[in-house]
Design a protein around this motif. Sequence first.
Motif, PDB file in Angstrom:
ATOM      1  N   LYS A  26      11.301   0.705  -0.054  1.00  0.00           N
ATOM      2  CA  LYS A  26      10.949  -0.138  -1.198  1.00  0.00           C
ATOM      3  C   LYS A  26      11.762   0.249  -2.425  1.00  0.00           C
ATOM      4  CE  LYS A  26       6.802  -1.404  -1.429  1.00  0.00           C
ATOM      5  NZ  LYS A  26       7.047  -2.868  -1.310  1.00  0.00           N
ATOM      6  N   SER A  67       2.404  -3.605   8.505  1.00  0.00           N
ATOM      7  CA  SER A  67       2.317  -2.152   8.623  1.00  0.00           C
ATOM      8  C   SER A  67       1.324  -1.713   9.698  1.00  0.00           C
ATOM      9  CB  SER A  67       1.891  -1.550   7.280  1.00  0.00           C
ATOM     10  OG  SER A  67       0.661  -2.107   6.851  1.00  0.00           O
ATOM     11  N   GLY A 113      -0.650   0.966  -6.379  1.00  0.00           N
ATOM     12  CA  GLY A 113      -0.420  -0.222  -5.561  1.00  0.00           C
ATOM     13  C   GLY A 113      -0.413  -1.510  -6.352  1.00  0.00           C
ATOM     14  N   GLY A 124       2.731  -0.275  -3.596  1.00  0.00           N
ATOM     15  CA  GLY A 124       3.601  -1.354  -4.046  1.00  0.00           C
ATOM     16  C   GLY A 124       4.087  -1.238  -5.476  1.00  0.00           C
ATOM     17  N   HIS A 130       0.021   1.206   2.629  1.00  0.00           N
ATOM     18  CA  HIS A 130      -0.239  -0.207   2.383  1.00  0.00           C
ATOM     19  C   HIS A 130       0.212  -0.604   0.986  1.00  0.00           C
ATOM     20  CE1 HIS A 130      -3.458  -0.658   5.749  1.00  0.00           C
ATOM     21  NE2 HIS A 130      -2.277  -1.092   6.136  1.00  0.00           N
ATOM     22  N   GLU A 131       0.568  -1.877   0.846  1.00  0.00           N
ATOM     23  CA  GLU A 131       1.107  -2.360  -0.428  1.00  0.00           C
ATOM     24  C   GLU A 131       0.141  -2.155  -1.588  1.00  0.00           C
ATOM     25  OE1 GLU A 131       4.091  -3.875  -1.501  1.00  0.00           O
ATOM     26  OE2 GLU A 131       4.814  -2.981   0.355  1.00  0.00           O
ATOM     27  N   ASP A 132      -1.161  -2.270  -1.328  1.00  0.00           N
ATOM     28  CA  ASP A 132      -2.115  -2.097  -2.424  1.00  0.00           C
ATOM     29  C   ASP A 132      -2.277  -0.637  -2.826  1.00  0.00           C
ATOM     30  OD1 ASP A 132      -3.364  -1.594   0.030  1.00  0.00           O
ATOM     31  OD2 ASP A 132      -5.352  -2.102  -0.725  1.00  0.00           O
ATOM     32  N   SER A 190       9.667  -8.065   5.986  1.00  0.00           N
ATOM     33  CA  SER A 190       8.905  -6.816   5.952  1.00  0.00           C
ATOM     34  C   SER A 190       8.502  -6.372   7.351  1.00  0.00           C
ATOM     35  CB  SER A 190       7.672  -6.970   5.061  1.00  0.00           C
ATOM     36  OG  SER A 190       6.819  -7.993   5.544  1.00  0.00           O
TER      37      SER A 190
END
Length: 681
Positions: free
Chosen positions: A237, A362, A168, A210, A205-207, A387
């Motif tokens: 993505k 999200s 992430g 990502g 989740h992005e973390d 997003s």
Amino acid sequence: MSEENTGEPVTRRPRRAASRSAGAPAPAPPPEPVVAEKVSEEPKKKSARAKSVKEETRAAKTRAQDAQPEKGARAAKGDSGQSTPDQPAQEKSDRGGSARRSGRGRAPSRRSETVAPQPASVSAQPAGLPPAPPRNGLRVFALGGIGEIGRNMTVFEFGGKLLIVDCGVLFPEDQQPGVDLILPDFRPIEDRMDDVVAVVLTHGHEDHIGAVPFLLRQRRDIPVIGSKFTLALVAAKCREHRLQPKLIEVTEGEKTTHGPFECEYFAVNHSIPDAIAVAIRTSAGLVLHTGDIKLDQLPLDGRLTDLAGFSRLGDEGVDLFLVDSTNAEVPGFVTPEREIGPVLDNVIGKAKGRVIVASFASHVHRIQQVVEVARRYDRRVCFVGRSMVRNMQIAQDLGYLSIPDGVVVDLDQAANLPVHKLVLISTGSQGEPLSALSRMARGEHRQINIRADDLVVLASSLIPGNENAVFGVVNGLARLGATVVTQQSAKVHVSGHASAGELLYLYNAVRPTNAMPVHGEWRHLRANGALAVATGVPADRVMLAEDGVVVDLVDGIASIVGRVPVGQVYVDGLSVGDVGESTLSDRLVLGEGGFISITVAVDATTGKAVSAPEVSGRGFSDDPDALSGARELVEAELMRLAGESITDTHRIAQSVRRVVGRWVAETYRRRPMIVPTVLGV
């Protein structure tokens, strides 16, 4: 069961029963007095036996090191891996040996009479590079996500192969100007990309996802394992990065094999659909990684955290338990997500004008409740932010978000609706500068202008480090006349991470031999480690390790053996990694003190100035005469240097910088960036 066979079948040594049954810890046998009581009652007493045993233990360690120098750090630590010098040799042998004899689970640990053992903290452990990986052991190290909240990435190494769990990003803080994203540091594995057998993603989740496109740039065919919703977000993505990843979908209860790693997946509850935990089996032992987790007993989608599955693993014997630490300091239990619905109903139902709800893009379950409330009050819903629009479309397509026909409108349609008939669901709950809500607060959004009768609901919590940005957005909205509702004024948000009470349940269900708190800052890690000890994990089996710290699991015992160098990799525009700490330091100086440019032309033979120096500033002062005094000092300094026959342009530039810097500090108490340019003609 879907499998991807990329190596030899996993072979494991026979398992035996855990040291106690599932549920609460077994009653402790009548032991000797506990350490804390002994110290508090007689703090100055120390028996001759304890002294002699301590000396014998040190001597035994020295003999072991001399006899087996090739074992390095492992030999120096003794059988138990993290025992303190005051622990008697026989007690250490009993504790380590009993765990191995019972196979897995927690064995009753006998404490030293003199010193209470503490969790194995990185500050007391080897700081150098780790030794070669143990031949029959499992190595674990994080390239991000431990000691911080964000950019989670944990690497498992066994038999020369690497398995990655999560990959992430971290979002920048105020002290990192110009940075768009912060990535995990891939350097420790960048020369071993061919050894990576898979990347397992616990949720979307992005973390946690990502940085996947940046990892795939280094090797495009790495298998990416995850649940349906997680992989859908990853695919979207990767399309933006023009990548076609190799995606392998799994569901809870399935198993996959990747090289020497056998992975089993378990349902967990979080603030996003389809979150999973992963159990990793090798012949070195069984590891359970929770990912982000909470124990919502009334989830909106009916998908409970699989405590029964965790307990089954506990019966099998979990050698290492990696646990979410985010809310370890928070006592009790997290409020169920479904209790947010009535609060939103009350807040939105009373609104007379337009309602704007800011949420994570999200958080499907939260947005589902907002949609249902909007429909109840005959309001239309409009998604705002790239997003948010993308993720909600994915959630609808996959069946995770249910919206009746005619409820959702686009921005152009929303502009023609009465304000009391509209709910906007927007990104920007963390104050991201380019998010839709931040642009609204600054009056810069092209289609949405904040009005005095607007109600703005921040349906999220504050992520550490984002406080200033969020408060700036709240104040901007209030300045424009909007009413802002946050978690402090109404229960419009519940956390997606387990609180202390839930973590105790997890420890008691899993009953691990060793624990390793993850996903949190140091205060969270320590609080989580204390919970592990409270449930019966020996304190010296709790690994408090930050990014880069290497933990080896050998014969069921975890120990810290060193660290690999890791840092922060900054993404700035299209460039990755070419912005470092020195560049950020310069940017901070520019932002705080401004910039002073000094241009001087000197005779290359005599060093005398051939024209008057030019001194100008940017971001320093609006007064055109603010630097006139500096110009006179520069002329005087050039005359002095010429009198000493100094012609080296570098020396002249340094002298000019020092003189001007001293004058600015004395006159204005500032520290701008000063850039002298000396031209020899």
